[in-house]
Write a protein that holds these residues in place. Structure first.
Motif, PDB file in Angstrom:
ATOM      1  N   ALA A  19      65.897  26.799  46.878  1.00 51.84           N
ATOM      2  CA  ALA A  19      66.245  28.127  47.702  1.00 51.84           C
ATOM      3  C   ALA A  19      67.270  27.458  48.663  1.00 51.84           C
ATOM      4  CB  ALA A  19      65.090  28.663  48.428  1.00 51.84           C
ATOM      5  N   PRO A  22      71.454  25.842  46.206  1.00 56.20           N
ATOM      6  CA  PRO A  22      71.421  27.171  45.134  1.00 56.20           C
ATOM      7  C   PRO A  22      71.516  26.601  43.844  1.00 56.20           C
ATOM      8  CG  PRO A  22      72.672  27.691  47.089  1.00 56.20           C
ATOM      9  CD  PRO A  22      72.302  26.204  47.235  1.00 56.20           C
ATOM     10  N   ASP A  60      64.042  30.090  51.652  1.00 58.23           N
ATOM     11  CA  ASP A  60      65.002  31.071  52.241  1.00 58.23           C
ATOM     12  C   ASP A  60      64.863  30.870  53.946  1.00 58.23           C
ATOM     13  OD1 ASP A  60      65.630  32.203  50.127  1.00 58.23           O
ATOM     14  OD2 ASP A  60      64.472  34.012  50.131  1.00 58.23           O
ATOM     15  N   TRP A  80      79.176  27.888  50.524  1.00 58.26           N
ATOM     16  CA  TRP A  80      78.308  29.281  49.953  1.00 58.26           C
ATOM     17  C   TRP A  80      79.323  30.499  50.315  1.00 58.26           C
ATOM     18  CZ3 TRP A  80      74.068  27.584  53.923  1.00 58.26           C
ATOM     19  CH2 TRP A  80      73.123  26.492  53.605  1.00 58.26           C
ATOM     20  N   ARG A 112      71.530  36.255  46.217  1.00 53.86           N
ATOM     21  CA  ARG A 112      70.513  35.888  47.289  1.00 53.86           C
ATOM     22  C   ARG A 112      71.521  35.291  48.280  1.00 53.86           C
ATOM     23  NH1 ARG A 112      68.152  31.414  49.096  1.00 53.86           N
ATOM     24  NH2 ARG A 112      68.961  30.164  47.359  1.00 53.86           N
ATOM     25  N   VAL A 113      72.402  34.137  47.862  1.00 52.56           N
ATOM     26  CA  VAL A 113      73.193  33.744  49.127  1.00 52.56           C
ATOM     27  C   VAL A 113      74.044  34.528  49.756  1.00 52.56           C
ATOM     28  CG1 VAL A 113      74.659  31.853  49.418  1.00 52.56           C
ATOM     29  CG2 VAL A 113      72.892  31.278  47.898  1.00 52.56           C
TER      30      VAL A 113
END
Length: 189
Positions: A19, A22, A60, A80, A112-113
């Motif tokens: 998490a 990634p 997370d 990211w 998610r990122v």
């Protein structure tokens, strides 16, 4: 039982690490663990879901803290933040409905990122993030464990189910990435 607890601890650690970094296929790890639980001790599937969800949740939280503390500079340095244009609509969606956006982002490979970045840059409160991310991680872990159980029920040998579950997770992830890239290319054109 001790070996199962050790395996669950490793699953937690792999998912938490994945998490934060990634590139680790965390969904495949949960699916593979669910296949093994299905073939060895089916009741352990609940613990696989819990370990996967807990690992995802802790990871997370760490990543959200990094995004909040480091901001856009850290996100750029760690690569990211690749598509800044994508963050604007995510920020708008997060302002309207935080829990559904976090739920969906956890389920979509590669989703998610950007949502974590948008939430951090938007300044979503810790309280809101902590509460909203909990069901997202639980649902994510249950879905990937379900993929593993499906693979485990089709194949007679655990290793076959693990390979099938991992392959399925990777194929789904790649398919979603291809669709997202095509959508991005079409929106730029």
């Amino acid at each position: 039982m001790i070996s199962e607890l050790g395996a669950l601890a490793w699953l937690f650690a792999v998912v938490a690490f994945g998490a934060i970094v990634p590139v680790v296929p965390t969904g495949a790890a949960v699916s593979g663990a669910a296949v093994l639980a299905f073939h060895n001790h089916p009741l352990l599937i609940v613990l696989v879901i819990a370990a996967g969800a807990a690992g995802a949740y802790v990871g997370d939280l760490v990543m959200y803290a990094m995004c909040r503390a480091g901001g856009e500079q850290l996100a750029r340095r760690l690569r990211w933040l690749r598509d800044e244009e994508r963050l604007v609509p995510l920020k708008v969606r997060l302002q309207r409905s935080q829990v559904p956006v976090l739920l969906v982002s956890r389920l979509l490979p590669g989703g998610r990122v950007p949502v974590l970045l948008a939430a951090a840059f938007l300044g979503m409160s810790w309280r809101t993030f902590v509460v909203a991310n909990l069901p997202a991680c639980a649902l994510w872990s249950a879905v990937y464990a379900g993929i593993g159980v499906a693979g485990g029920s089709i194949f007679p040998e655990p290793w076959q189910g693990v390979v099938a579950a991992i392959a399925l997770v990777l194929v789904i992830g790649q398919a979603v990435n291809v669709v997202n890239k095509r959508r991005a290319a079409a929106s730029r054109a």
